[in-house]
Design a protein around this motif. Structure first.
Motif, PDB file in Angstrom:
ATOM      1  N   UNK A   1       0.815  -1.216   0.000  1.00 45.64           N
ATOM      2  CA  UNK A   1       0.000   0.000   0.000  1.00 45.64           C
ATOM      3  C   UNK A   1       0.850   1.268   0.000  1.00 45.64           C
ATOM      4  N   UNK A   2       1.987   1.201   0.667  1.00 42.38           N
ATOM      5  CA  UNK A   2       2.828   2.391   0.803  1.00 42.38           C
ATOM      6  C   UNK A   2       3.200   2.959  -0.563  1.00 42.38           C
ATOM      7  N   UNK A   3       3.562   2.081  -1.490  1.00 46.59           N
ATOM      8  CA  UNK A   3       3.971   2.557  -2.818  1.00 46.59           C
ATOM      9  C   UNK A   3       2.791   3.170  -3.563  1.00 46.59           C
ATOM     10  N   UNK A   4       1.599   2.595  -3.385  1.00 47.45           N
ATOM     11  CA  UNK A   4       0.421   3.140  -4.067  1.00 47.45           C
ATOM     12  C   UNK A   4       0.035   4.506  -3.517  1.00 47.45           C
ATOM     13  N   UNK A   5       0.126   4.662  -2.199  1.00 55.44           N
ATOM     14  CA  UNK A   5      -0.161   5.965  -1.593  1.00 55.44           C
ATOM     15  C   UNK A   5       0.850   6.998  -2.084  1.00 55.44           C
ATOM     16  N   UNK A   6       2.122   6.598  -2.132  1.00 55.60           N
ATOM     17  CA  UNK A   6       3.176   7.505  -2.597  1.00 55.60           C
ATOM     18  C   UNK A   6       2.940   7.917  -4.050  1.00 55.60           C
ATOM     19  N   UNK A   7       2.568   6.947  -4.896  1.00 49.30           N
ATOM     20  CA  UNK A   7       2.330   7.241  -6.308  1.00 49.30           C
ATOM     21  C   UNK A   7       1.127   8.163  -6.490  1.00 49.30           C
TER      22      UNK A   7
ATOM     23  N   UNK B   1      -5.514   7.322  -8.688  1.00 57.91           N
ATOM     24  CA  UNK B   1      -6.586   7.198  -7.695  1.00 57.91           C
ATOM     25  C   UNK B   1      -7.209   5.808  -7.789  1.00 57.91           C
ATOM     26  N   UNK B   2      -7.456   5.364  -9.026  1.00 59.78           N
ATOM     27  CA  UNK B   2      -8.038   4.034  -9.220  1.00 59.78           C
ATOM     28  C   UNK B   2      -7.055   2.947  -8.797  1.00 59.78           C
ATOM     29  N   UNK B   3      -5.767   3.159  -9.096  1.00 57.63           N
ATOM     30  CA  UNK B   3      -4.751   2.186  -8.687  1.00 57.63           C
ATOM     31  C   UNK B   3      -4.681   2.078  -7.163  1.00 57.63           C
ATOM     32  N   UNK B   4      -4.848   3.218  -6.482  1.00 63.12           N
ATOM     33  CA  UNK B   4      -4.842   3.216  -5.015  1.00 63.12           C
ATOM     34  C   UNK B   4      -6.019   2.412  -4.472  1.00 63.12           C
ATOM     35  N   UNK B   5      -7.192   2.631  -5.046  1.00 60.78           N
ATOM     36  CA  UNK B   5      -8.375   1.876  -4.627  1.00 60.78           C
ATOM     37  C   UNK B   5      -8.172   0.380  -4.885  1.00 60.78           C
ATOM     38  N   UNK B   6      -7.636   0.046  -6.043  1.00 59.54           N
ATOM     39  CA  UNK B   6      -7.404  -1.363  -6.383  1.00 59.54           C
ATOM     40  C   UNK B   6      -6.426  -2.021  -5.412  1.00 59.54           C
ATOM     41  N   UNK B   7      -5.414  -1.266  -4.994  1.00 54.23           N
ATOM     42  CA  UNK B   7      -4.435  -1.827  -4.072  1.00 54.23           C
ATOM     43  C   UNK B   7      -5.062  -2.076  -2.696  1.00 54.23           C
ATOM     44  N   UNK B   8      -5.875  -1.139  -2.231  1.00 53.13           N
ATOM     45  CA  UNK B   8      -6.600  -1.358  -0.974  1.00 53.13           C
ATOM     46  C   UNK B   8      -7.472  -2.605  -1.072  1.00 53.13           C
ATOM     47  N   UNK B   9      -8.165  -2.752  -2.178  1.00 54.03           N
ATOM     48  CA  UNK B   9      -9.049  -3.904  -2.358  1.00 54.03           C
ATOM     49  C   UNK B   9      -8.251  -5.211  -2.429  1.00 54.03           C
ATOM     50  N   UNK B  10      -7.076  -5.153  -3.053  1.00 50.87           N
ATOM     51  CA  UNK B  10      -6.226  -6.333  -3.133  1.00 50.87           C
ATOM     52  C   UNK B  10      -5.791  -6.793  -1.742  1.00 50.87           C
ATOM     53  N   UNK B  11      -5.387  -5.839  -0.919  1.00 50.90           N
ATOM     54  CA  UNK B  11      -4.987  -6.169   0.452  1.00 50.90           C
ATOM     55  C   UNK B  11      -6.170  -6.752   1.223  1.00 50.90           C
ATOM     56  N   UNK B  12      -7.336  -6.114   1.081  1.00 47.99           N
ATOM     57  CA  UNK B  12      -8.537  -6.592   1.767  1.00 47.99           C
ATOM     58  C   UNK B  12      -8.884  -8.016   1.329  1.00 47.99           C
TER      59      UNK B  12
END
Length: 548
Positions: free
Chosen positions: A103-109, A134-145
């Motif tokens: 997630x850290x990299x997605x937030x940074x990006x 923004x969409x990539x950030x949401x996707x990364x959160x969903x992937x972790x979940x």
């Protein structure tokens, strides 16, 4: 005289045969797991009337130390618990280190794309990048979940299988208890092989759950550490995994004694073994950190939305929300007697905590406590008016009780503020021109002051008033890694203790082939000596017959 001599030698011969058969059994079963070395107990046979005594075997006994055996089983219980805990904690730690869940990299990006846009607020390509990130950030959160959810399903499935194994082993022990009672009544002695099998089953049971074993004559009774009976003589009771009445999505344990209604039990009171390890890692590592991830997603999305909605887009219009998240979830206890409907929404995400709450109706008022600590929560109540139901405001949320609700005293509910945040997480502003870069209407397309406000969020302690986005995520990763590494150390330390008890136990029960060979040689000599005595007795008898 020759008759007495013959009888005495025959007793020795029979004893030697029994001893050799016992040694043969030991050698044959030397590699059989759970086998206890057997020895014979000898005594003088004083049945002769002329003081010429033979020898007899009084017992064929197992080498067994109850104290050492109990300590070894308890050590095995602890080691099994720690190993399951460590296995899953390390698996989760590995998951958090994977590139597709970083997630850290997605937030940074995401914030880097805003930084680039701040250099040219009117740039359509840069605005597109922001939407994509923004969409990539949401996707990364969903992937972790999704990864967390998959592991919880795996854990819950394992909890169910372990509980079933407990019941199966308990039934096998109970069956052997019944067999032992039957054999004891018919033969007077219980074959050592049956006792070996029961000890092995008890040891296997110790590995899957903490138990207390109580000897009752030749049989044993087994209780869970919370006192619930698993085995009582030849009767076995069952434990099993089931959805909690308070929260059907939460797997807990049930108990069935075959006489009363199957009931849910407090699984926190079930300690030790693989079962306790699986429950603990789920409740102590996986679920709390998943809540933290959801909480992070909520605060990040809503804080960005707040600044976005305070600015103006490329067309000079007031900014709209960039993200949407799931709202608080309310779960009704299945044993509630009344009927209640609710709507829930966030009112101030800075006040929201990543914990669950218990809400109870006492017949007149609604009472709210923190679910884990039972601490009461201050609730601001707005009475129902017209079509508006009673509103309960606390911890950054507003819960409205529908006017059609008819709760009964004692009805209970669990409020999960962040449970569904990431499930409902999405990008709702997909038009690049809608990014509110400007801080004032009509300030011109080059105005980037509002983007700077969004960028400033990175350094604010918005998570519980203590952590920035990055520190909050680092805290999750660190917590999982710390618990995983500590569990790994604990397993290693407990393995040393367990090996020590195992060696002590094996020094008593295991077969040492060198010792058996030596014992066999001695018994062979004993056998031959008694055979020689029989030969002498025969010669004496023949001599006497020739004289007469």
């Amino acid at each position: 005289m020759s008759g007495s001599l013959m009888n005495t030698a025959m007793s020795g011969l029979k004893t030697a045969q029994t001893a050799l058969a016992t040694i043969s059994s030991n050698i044959a079963n030397a590699k059989v797991d759970g086998y206890h070395r057997q020895t014979i107990t000898l005594a003088t046979d004083g049945s002769s009337k002329n003081n010429v005594n033979g020898v007899k075997v009084t017992a064929i006994q197992r080498e067994y130390d109850e104290f050492i055996n109990a300590n070894y089983n308890k050590s095995l219980t602890r080691q099994s618990e720690l190993k399951v805990y460590a296995d899953y904690a390390l698996q989760l730690d590995k998951l958090m280190s994977a590139s597709d869940t970083d997630l850290a990299s997605s937030v940074t990006e995401f914030f880097s794309s805003l930084q680039m846009l701040s250099t040219d607020a009117a740039s359509e390509p840069l605005r597109n990048v922001v939407v994509n990130k923004s969409q990539a950030l949401v996707n990364r959160f969903k992937s972790v979940e999704q990864q967390f959810n998959a592991m919880e399903r795996q854990l819950n499935g394992n909890i169910g299988m372990i509980a079933d194994k407990v019941s199966q082993l308990a039934q096998q022990v109970a069956n052997l208890n019944g067999e032992i009672t039957k054999v004891k009544g018919l033969q007077g002695d219980v074959p050592n092989e049956i006792l070996d099998r029961r000890d092995q089953l008890t040891r296997e049971l110790s590995a899957v759950v903490g138990i207390n074993v109580v000897a009752h004559g030749e049989t044993i009774n087994i209780n869970l550490t919370n006192g619930l009976s698993l085995v009582n003589g030849s009767k076995a009771n069952k434990i099993f995994a089931q959805p909690s009445a308070a929260d059907p999505n939460h797997i807990t344990l049930g108990y069935d004694d075959g006489m009363t209604i199957r009931r849910e039990i407090d699984y926190a009171s079930v300690t030790g073994g693989q079962l306790a390890g699986a429950l603990a890692v789920r409740d102590e590592v996986l679920q709390p950190n998943r809540q933290k991830i959801n909480h992070l997603g909520l605060v990040l999305a809503e804080s960005v939305n707040q600044v976005q909605q305070g600015g103006f887009d490329l067309q000079g219009n007031a900014g709209q929300a960039l993200f949407k998240t799931g709202q608080p979830t309310i779960v009704a206890d299945q044993q509630n007697q009344g009927s209640s409907d609710f709507s829930a929404q966030f009112t101030d995400t800075t006040q929201v905590k990543g914990i669950d709450y218990a809400m109870t109706f006492d017949g007149n008022n609604w009472q709210v406590t923190e679910l884990a600590t039972k601490q009461p929560v201050t609730v601001n109540v707005t009475s129902a008016s017209g079509t508006n139901g009673t509103k309960l405001t606390f911890a950054g949320m507003e819960i409205e009780v529908a006017t059609t609700s008819a709760p009964q005293a004692g009805d209970q509910f669990i409020i999960k503020p962040v449970e569904g945040v990431i499930d409902g997480f999405s990008v709702v502003m997909t038009d690049p021109t809608g990014i509110a870069a400007a801080g004032q209407a009509g300030a011109g397309q080059a105005d980037n002051s509002n983007i700077k406000e969004i960028l400033a969020l990175q350094d604010k302690k918005l998570i519980d008033g203590r952590s920035t986005y990055s520190k909050a995520y680092t805290s999750v990763v660190s917590d999982i890694a710390t618990k995983a590494n500590q569990a790994k150390v604990d397993v290693k330390a407990q393995s040393v203790i367990n090996d020590s008890y195992y060696q002590k136990q094996q020094s008593i029960v295991s077969v040492n082939l060198d010792e058996e060979y030596l014992e066999m040689a001695q018994m062979q000599e004993f056998y031959m000596s008694n055979a020689k005595v029989i030969q002498v007795a025969n010669n004496l008898f023949e001599t006497l017959m020739r004289i007469f």
